[in-house]
Design a protein around this motif. Structure first.
Motif, PDB file in Angstrom:
ATOM      1  N   VAL A 414       0.852  -1.194   0.000  1.00 55.68           N
ATOM      2  CA  VAL A 414       0.000   0.000   0.000  1.00 55.68           C
ATOM      3  C   VAL A 414       0.881   1.235   0.000  1.00 55.68           C
ATOM      4  O   VAL A 414       2.023   1.204   0.453  1.00 55.68           O
ATOM      5  CB  VAL A 414      -0.947   0.021   1.216  1.00 55.68           C
ATOM      6  N   GLY A 415       0.341   2.353  -0.506  1.00 56.24           N
ATOM      7  CA  GLY A 415       1.055   3.619  -0.477  1.00 56.24           C
ATOM      8  C   GLY A 415       1.960   3.825  -1.670  1.00 56.24           C
ATOM      9  O   GLY A 415       2.046   3.002  -2.587  1.00 56.24           O
ATOM     10  N   VAL A 416       2.647   4.949  -1.641  1.00 54.98           N
ATOM     11  CA  VAL A 416       3.552   5.327  -2.723  1.00 54.98           C
ATOM     12  C   VAL A 416       4.779   4.425  -2.701  1.00 54.98           C
ATOM     13  O   VAL A 416       5.332   4.113  -1.642  1.00 54.98           O
ATOM     14  CB  VAL A 416       3.977   6.799  -2.575  1.00 54.98           C
ATOM     15  N   THR A 417       5.205   3.994  -3.874  1.00 53.09           N
ATOM     16  CA  THR A 417       6.423   3.198  -4.020  1.00 53.09           C
ATOM     17  C   THR A 417       7.295   3.830  -5.098  1.00 53.09           C
ATOM     18  O   THR A 417       6.868   4.760  -5.785  1.00 53.09           O
ATOM     19  CB  THR A 417       6.096   1.746  -4.398  1.00 53.09           C
ATOM     20  N   GLY A 418       8.491   3.296  -5.269  1.00 54.77           N
ATOM     21  CA  GLY A 418       9.310   3.804  -6.359  1.00 54.77           C
ATOM     22  C   GLY A 418      10.794   3.818  -6.041  1.00 54.77           C
ATOM     23  O   GLY A 418      11.250   3.341  -5.000  1.00 54.77           O
ATOM     24  N   TRP A 419      11.558   4.407  -6.975  1.00 61.66           N
ATOM     25  CA  TRP A 419      13.013   4.470  -6.890  1.00 61.66           C
ATOM     26  C   TRP A 419      13.461   5.800  -6.303  1.00 61.66           C
ATOM     27  O   TRP A 419      12.814   6.837  -6.503  1.00 61.66           O
ATOM     28  CB  TRP A 419      13.626   4.319  -8.275  1.00 61.66           C
ATOM     29  N   ARG A 420      14.586   5.734  -5.586  1.00 61.55           N
ATOM     30  CA  ARG A 420      15.231   6.937  -5.090  1.00 61.55           C
ATOM     31  C   ARG A 420      16.726   6.864  -5.411  1.00 61.55           C
ATOM     32  O   ARG A 420      17.382   5.871  -5.115  1.00 61.55           O
ATOM     33  CB  ARG A 420      15.044   7.079  -3.584  1.00 61.55           C
ATOM     34  N   VAL A 421      17.216   7.939  -6.033  1.00 57.44           N
ATOM     35  CA  VAL A 421      18.634   8.028  -6.379  1.00 57.44           C
ATOM     36  C   VAL A 421      19.198   9.249  -5.679  1.00 57.44           C
ATOM     37  O   VAL A 421      18.640  10.351  -5.782  1.00 57.44           O
ATOM     38  CB  VAL A 421      18.835   8.135  -7.901  1.00 57.44           C
ATOM     39  N   ASP A 445      23.956  17.906  -1.909  1.00 57.92           N
ATOM     40  CA  ASP A 445      23.110  16.717  -1.827  1.00 57.92           C
ATOM     41  C   ASP A 445      22.009  16.793  -2.880  1.00 57.92           C
ATOM     42  O   ASP A 445      21.185  17.711  -2.870  1.00 57.92           O
ATOM     43  CB  ASP A 445      22.494  16.610  -0.424  1.00 57.92           C
ATOM     44  N   HIS A 446      22.007  15.825  -3.809  1.00 54.33           N
ATOM     45  CA  HIS A 446      21.009  15.791  -4.878  1.00 54.33           C
ATOM     46  C   HIS A 446      20.252  14.469  -4.815  1.00 54.33           C
ATOM     47  O   HIS A 446      20.847  13.390  -4.732  1.00 54.33           O
ATOM     48  CB  HIS A 446      21.663  15.927  -6.243  1.00 54.33           C
ATOM     49  N   THR A 447      18.918  14.570  -4.863  1.00 52.24           N
ATOM     50  CA  THR A 447      18.058  13.391  -4.787  1.00 52.24           C
ATOM     51  C   THR A 447      17.005  13.462  -5.883  1.00 52.24           C
ATOM     52  O   THR A 447      16.401  14.513  -6.119  1.00 52.24           O
ATOM     53  CB  THR A 447      17.360  13.303  -3.424  1.00 52.24           C
ATOM     54  N   ARG A 448      16.786  12.327  -6.530  1.00 52.11           N
ATOM     55  CA  ARG A 448      15.754  12.215  -7.568  1.00 52.11           C
ATOM     56  C   ARG A 448      14.909  10.976  -7.295  1.00 52.11           C
ATOM     57  O   ARG A 448      15.434   9.922  -6.921  1.00 52.11           O
ATOM     58  CB  ARG A 448      16.389  12.128  -8.948  1.00 52.11           C
ATOM     59  N   TYR A 449      13.588  11.115  -7.503  1.00 45.58           N
ATOM     60  CA  TYR A 449      12.648  10.018  -7.290  1.00 45.58           C
ATOM     61  C   TYR A 449      11.988   9.631  -8.609  1.00 45.58           C
ATOM     62  O   TYR A 449      11.808  10.470  -9.502  1.00 45.58           O
ATOM     63  CB  TYR A 449      11.547  10.416  -6.294  1.00 45.58           C
ATOM     64  N   GLN A 450      11.583   8.366  -8.709  1.00 44.83           N
ATOM     65  CA  GLN A 450      10.705   7.886  -9.773  1.00 44.83           C
ATOM     66  C   GLN A 450       9.615   7.074  -9.088  1.00 44.83           C
ATOM     67  O   GLN A 450       9.837   5.948  -8.652  1.00 44.83           O
ATOM     68  CB  GLN A 450      11.473   7.013 -10.778  1.00 44.83           C
ATOM     69  N   LEU A 451       8.411   7.672  -8.963  1.00 43.70           N
ATOM     70  CA  LEU A 451       7.388   7.157  -8.071  1.00 43.70           C
ATOM     71  C   LEU A 451       6.241   6.490  -8.805  1.00 43.70           C
ATOM     72  O   LEU A 451       5.906   6.840  -9.945  1.00 43.70           O
ATOM     73  CB  LEU A 451       6.835   8.295  -7.212  1.00 43.70           C
ATOM     74  N   ASP A 452       5.613   5.540  -8.130  1.00 40.64           N
ATOM     75  CA  ASP A 452       4.393   4.872  -8.583  1.00 40.64           C
ATOM     76  C   ASP A 452       3.344   4.985  -7.492  1.00 40.64           C
ATOM     77  O   ASP A 452       3.652   5.264  -6.326  1.00 40.64           O
ATOM     78  CB  ASP A 452       4.660   3.392  -8.894  1.00 40.64           C
ATOM     79  N   ASN A 453       2.088   4.746  -7.868  1.00 38.19           N
ATOM     80  CA  ASN A 453       0.959   4.764  -6.933  1.00 38.19           C
ATOM     81  C   ASN A 453       0.809   6.107  -6.220  1.00 38.19           C
ATOM     82  O   ASN A 453       0.425   6.166  -5.044  1.00 38.19           O
ATOM     83  CB  ASN A 453       1.102   3.645  -5.890  1.00 38.19           C
ATOM     84  N   LEU A 455      -0.832   9.955  -5.607  1.00 34.22           N
ATOM     85  CA  LEU A 455      -2.169  10.521  -5.664  1.00 34.22           C
ATOM     86  C   LEU A 455      -2.372  11.259  -6.984  1.00 34.22           C
ATOM     87  O   LEU A 455      -1.394  11.728  -7.605  1.00 34.22           O
ATOM     88  CB  LEU A 455      -2.380  11.481  -4.498  1.00 34.22           C
ATOM     89  N   PRO A 456      -3.611  11.386  -7.446  1.00 36.28           N
ATOM     90  CA  PRO A 456      -3.862  12.104  -8.711  1.00 36.28           C
ATOM     91  C   PRO A 456      -3.300  13.521  -8.662  1.00 36.28           C
ATOM     92  O   PRO A 456      -3.493  14.250  -7.688  1.00 36.28           O
ATOM     93  CB  PRO A 456      -5.388  12.107  -8.814  1.00 36.28           C
ATOM     94  N   GLY A 457      -2.557  13.890  -9.699  1.00 40.90           N
ATOM     95  CA  GLY A 457      -1.973  15.217  -9.803  1.00 40.90           C
ATOM     96  C   GLY A 457      -0.648  15.374  -9.107  1.00 40.90           C
ATOM     97  O   GLY A 457       0.003  16.412  -9.246  1.00 40.90           O
ATOM     98  N   ALA A 458      -0.233  14.351  -8.344  1.00 39.65           N
ATOM     99  CA  ALA A 458       1.049  14.456  -7.638  1.00 39.65           C
ATOM    100  C   ALA A 458       2.196  14.194  -8.604  1.00 39.65           C
ATOM    101  O   ALA A 458       2.070  13.430  -9.560  1.00 39.65           O
ATOM    102  CB  ALA A 458       1.097  13.462  -6.485  1.00 39.65           C
ATOM    103  N   GLU A 459       3.315  14.833  -8.347  1.00 31.21           N
ATOM    104  CA  GLU A 459       4.485  14.687  -9.200  1.00 31.21           C
ATOM    105  C   GLU A 459       5.073  13.289  -9.036  1.00 31.21           C
ATOM    106  O   GLU A 459       5.208  12.775  -7.920  1.00 31.21           O
ATOM    107  CB  GLU A 459       5.512  15.743  -8.820  1.00 31.21           C
ATOM    108  N   SER A 506       6.594  17.710  -1.198  1.00 31.06           N
ATOM    109  CA  SER A 506       6.134  16.805  -2.246  1.00 31.06           C
ATOM    110  C   SER A 506       6.912  15.496  -2.286  1.00 31.06           C
ATOM    111  O   SER A 506       6.570  14.584  -3.039  1.00 31.06           O
ATOM    112  CB  SER A 506       6.250  17.493  -3.614  1.00 31.06           C
ATOM    113  N   LEU A 507       7.949  15.407  -1.485  1.00 30.82           N
ATOM    114  CA  LEU A 507       8.766  14.197  -1.487  1.00 30.82           C
ATOM    115  C   LEU A 507       8.148  13.143  -0.570  1.00 30.82           C
ATOM    116  O   LEU A 507       7.626  13.464   0.511  1.00 30.82           O
ATOM    117  CB  LEU A 507      10.183  14.508  -1.016  1.00 30.82           C
ATOM    118  N   PRO A 508       8.219  11.877  -0.957  1.00 32.18           N
ATOM    119  CA  PRO A 508       7.695  10.812  -0.089  1.00 32.18           C
ATOM    120  C   PRO A 508       8.622  10.586   1.102  1.00 32.18           C
ATOM    121  O   PRO A 508       9.739  11.095   1.146  1.00 32.18           O
ATOM    122  CB  PRO A 508       7.676   9.589  -1.010  1.00 32.18           C
TER     123      PRO A 508
END
Length: 740
Positions: A414-421, A445-453, A455-459, A506-508
């Motif tokens: 459940v909830g938001v999942t995805g990659w974090r670099v 410090d630089h962080t990038r996400y690639q998210l799944d699941n 909420l509608p309209g969320a980055e 906006s970050l998980p």
């Protein structure tokens, strides 16, 4: 007719000389018969060189007198004290007689035999010199340097270190005391392997039979061997009475297993197994427990645990940690302690890492089994499938270049999942001189996400880049305390950190928390633990440590540290549900550890706020240990809005042989006892007794259990009853279960 002289001859020389002397007076007997009857047989067969003077295994006689009597047959007599030596083996008697028909030497009068592991005394013995066998009649024996001793109607020992005893009695009690006694029809003691076997044995304690077995095998030393271990009998609280019968399987020098059927009278039978292995590059333990049917729950239950480690010559390392139980109540019902039953998550991970002085790399997959039903799925920890961490540091002439990086995929049902670099390169300029250091540093410090699941309209691919600047500096000041042989240090340290604000709402939040402040956290740049949040701040952390050391031994007699962080503005970066922090300073942190007297230590940690905030948390522990068998521990723990506990434990002799042990763990917040046990230990020269009564909270909802344990320890032999020693070692800091 009689040949007498002080001598030290090999057995062959002695026997041949005796025969020749006897033949010389035997009215025309052929002296060559001595060579035929004595010389040739001694030069044939597997023991052909046994009595060769040039052979290092030659038996050597030492006697006060040697007499050769006329035959037939010729007989050699040795009187005035006789010693037979071979390597580290020694036999002696008042007199000895050579019997050519038996090809043996008969020893009489105060016969004794000694080697590094055995001492034997008897009135007579027969020494078969070809086979190296000695047989004693009416013997008394002792083993090694311990009090292990016994007596036998007949005792035979051979050159391989085997002792064969008939009509035997055995104990580790010293002479004059037979509080416990093992008797048997026959016993074989392998002193080389450290193993004994017995048939038709009876074990008596204080004259009462407590054990009978048609066959038993037991260790003489610490040697590992297969066999049934002593059963454990006790109470398991609401699970009923408990009986364990462990079987130890010595599979190989580097493999073994322990298989333990466990009967809980209120639940049923459980089978527990533990397999251990050790190879040149790896080691590990596999543990499994299975109950086919719990009669209370009417279902099967199990636990599996696997811990493995491999070290490769290339510098790589592999670690595996897997743990799983059948249900969330397993440890509460079958675990036996509050610390185990309070577990909420079980780690399951496979990791590979590599380390050098300048670079490290870690890769892993990790999951958790959540065993607390109160934790909702949305609050369960994420799986890391996979995670890759890298860290490097390379010094140049003036600078130190570094980088930390991570790639990880977070997954959950459940909830938001995805990659974090994440990547954080850094530059430091360390300046170190005797007595002080200063290290300015900057990083990005630089962080990038690639998210799944989401909420509608969320980055779905948010990023964050934050510069971090810091200045770390400190000093070590030292002075000698006049006339005391002691040195005192003053070690101030200051850390300045500047991190600008970046909107991170906006970050998980995959694995980031706000940790408790402590002396480690005081000197960290990021106030969050984890990189989903980088806390904005401009702050100075100031602390000072003072030590007092004994110059001669280098021992730390006292250590005291106090520190605090001061902020120059509000901190707006927060975790979801939290509000911005506007306080001008953190709590004060203080730790104190010192030796009150030679045998009393005191440790104290305290965290408190300014103004009306009061104490946030506090811990204190006092240990008094004037001797190895005298221990008194007093501890206190407080955490605001969470817990307040007191803990008293002790192990204290009340007489020469009696020892009073116990623990009292009380929750002031809940006004109830968390765990208490009281017991008595009795120790004599060769046995000990432990009697412990325990009552404790065994489940997260506060259910109580009680147990009663009785353990009889027969020194050098076994223990009977419950494993009360394990409870005392866990509950009393500094306690040792080794009976003196």
């Amino acid at each position: 007719d009689v040949y007498k002289r002080q001598t030290a001859l090999s057995a062959k020389q002695l026997i041949l000389a005796s025969c020749l002397l006897a033949a010389a007076g035997a009215h025309g007997a052929d002296p060559r018969a001595c060579r035929t009857s004595l010389g040739e047989p001694l030069a044939t067969g597997p023991a052909q060189n046994l009595f060769d003077p040039g052979n290092p295994e030659t038996f050597v006689f030492e006697a006060g007198q040697v007499e050769a009597e006329l035959g037939p047959p010729p007989v050699a007599m040795l009187r005035g004290g006789v010693l037979l030596r071979k390597d580290d083996k020694l036999a002696g008697a008042q007199s000895a007689r050579y019997d050519p028909e038996l090809q043996a030497i008969l020893l009489n009068g105060d016969v004794r035999y000694e080697d590094p592991g055995t001492q034997i005394r008897s009135d007579s013995a027969e020494f078969a010199y070809l086979s190296g066998r000695i047989r004693f009649e009416g013997a008394k024996f002792s083993l090694g340097s311990s009090d292990a001793r016994g007596a036998a109607e007949a005792l035979e020992i051979n050159q391989d270190g085997m002792l064969i005893l008939d009509g035997v009695q055995y104990t580790t009690c010293p002479a004059g005391s037979e509080d416990w006694l093992l008797s048997g029809k026959s016993i074989n003691l392998d002193t080389a392997a450290g193993v004994g076997t017995a048939k038709g044995i009876k074990l008596r304690f204080k004259g009462l039979p407590i054990l009978y077995a048609p066959y038993i095998s037991f260790p003489l030393q610490d040697a590992r061997k297969s066999g049934v271990l002593t059963p454990e009998i006790g109470s398991a609280g609401r699970s009923g009475n408990e009986i364990r019968v462990p079987y130890y399987w010595n599979i190989a020098p580097n493999y073994d297993a322990t298989i333990t059927p466990r009967l809980l009278t209120s639940r049923g039978v459980q089978l527990e197994t533990q397999f251990r292995y050790l190879t040149p590059g790896s080691d590990g333990i596999l543990t499994a427990a299975y109950m086919p049917n719990d009669s209370i729950l009417d279902e099967s239950r199990y636990q599996v645990r696997f811990d493995h480690r491999t070290l490769f010559e290339s510098g790589w390392r592999n670690q595996i940690a897997l743990r799983e139980v059948s249900d969330s109540q397993y440890f509460e019902d079958l675990g036996g302690s509050l610390s185990v039953s309070s577990l909420t998550h079980l780690n399951r991970s496979i990791r590979v890492d590599y380390h050098t002085d300048r670079f490290s790399l870690l890769g892993q997959v990790q999951d958790y089994q959540t065993i607390d039903d109160a934790i909702l799925p949305v609050d369960e920890p994420y799986r890391r499938v996979p995670q890759l961490l890298a860290q490097g540091s390379w010094p140049t002439r003036f600078l130190r270049l570094g980088i930390e990086g991570e790639i990880v995929n977070f997954d959950r049902d459940v909830g938001v999942t995805g990659w974090r670099v994440n990547a954080a390169p850094s530059i430091k300029l360390p300046i170190t001189r005797p007595g002080w250091f200063i290290t300015p540093a900057v990083s990005l410090d630089h962080t990038r996400y690639q998210l799944d699941n989401t909420l509608p309209g969320a980055e779905t691919d948010p990023t964050r880049t934050v510069p971090i600047a810091s200045l770390d500096t400190g000093m070590i000041l030292e002075r000698t305390l006049n006339g005391s042989g002691r040195v005192q240090t003053i070690e101030p340290r200051l850390l300045y950190v500047n991190i600008p604000f970046r909107d991170q709402n906006s970050l998980p939040v995959f694995d980031t928390i706000t940790p408790d402040i402590n002396l480690v956290q005081l000197y960290r740049e990021n106030r969050f633990l984890g990189i989903d949040r980088i806390g904005d701040t401009e702050q100075i952390s100031v602390g000072v440590t003072s030590r007092v050391l004994d110059v001669s031994s280098g021992r730390e007699l006292m250590t005291a540290t106090v520190g605090q962080t001061r902020y120059f503005g509000d901190r707006e970066v927060v975790l979801p549900g939290a509000s911005a922090s506007t306080s001008e300073s953190s709590d004060y942190i203080a730790e104190l550890s010192f030796l009150l007297w030679e045998n009393m230590n005191f440790d104290f940690g305290h965290q408190w706020g300014t103004g009306d905030d009061g104490t946030t948390q506090s811990e204190a522990r006092l240990q008094y240990r004037p001797a190895s068998n005298k221990i008194l521990n007093l501890a206190y723990r407080f955490r605001r809005d969470s817990l307040e506990q007191g803990d008293l434990s002790w192990s204290w002799p009340v007489s020469t042989q009696w020892n009073f042990v116990g623990r009292y763990n009380f929750s002031f917040r809940d006004e109830e006892v968390l765990e208490q046990f009281f017991g008595l230990e009795y120790e004599s020269c060769c046995w000990g007794l432990r009697l412990v009564s325990r009552r404790y909270i065994s489940t997260r909802d506060g259910t109580r259990d009680s147990s009663f344990g009785l353990q009889l320890v027969l020194k050098g032999m076994t223990s009977v009853g419950t494993a009360a020693d394990k409870l005392l070692e866990r509950g009393i800091l500094g306690y040792s279960a080794d009976l003196r």
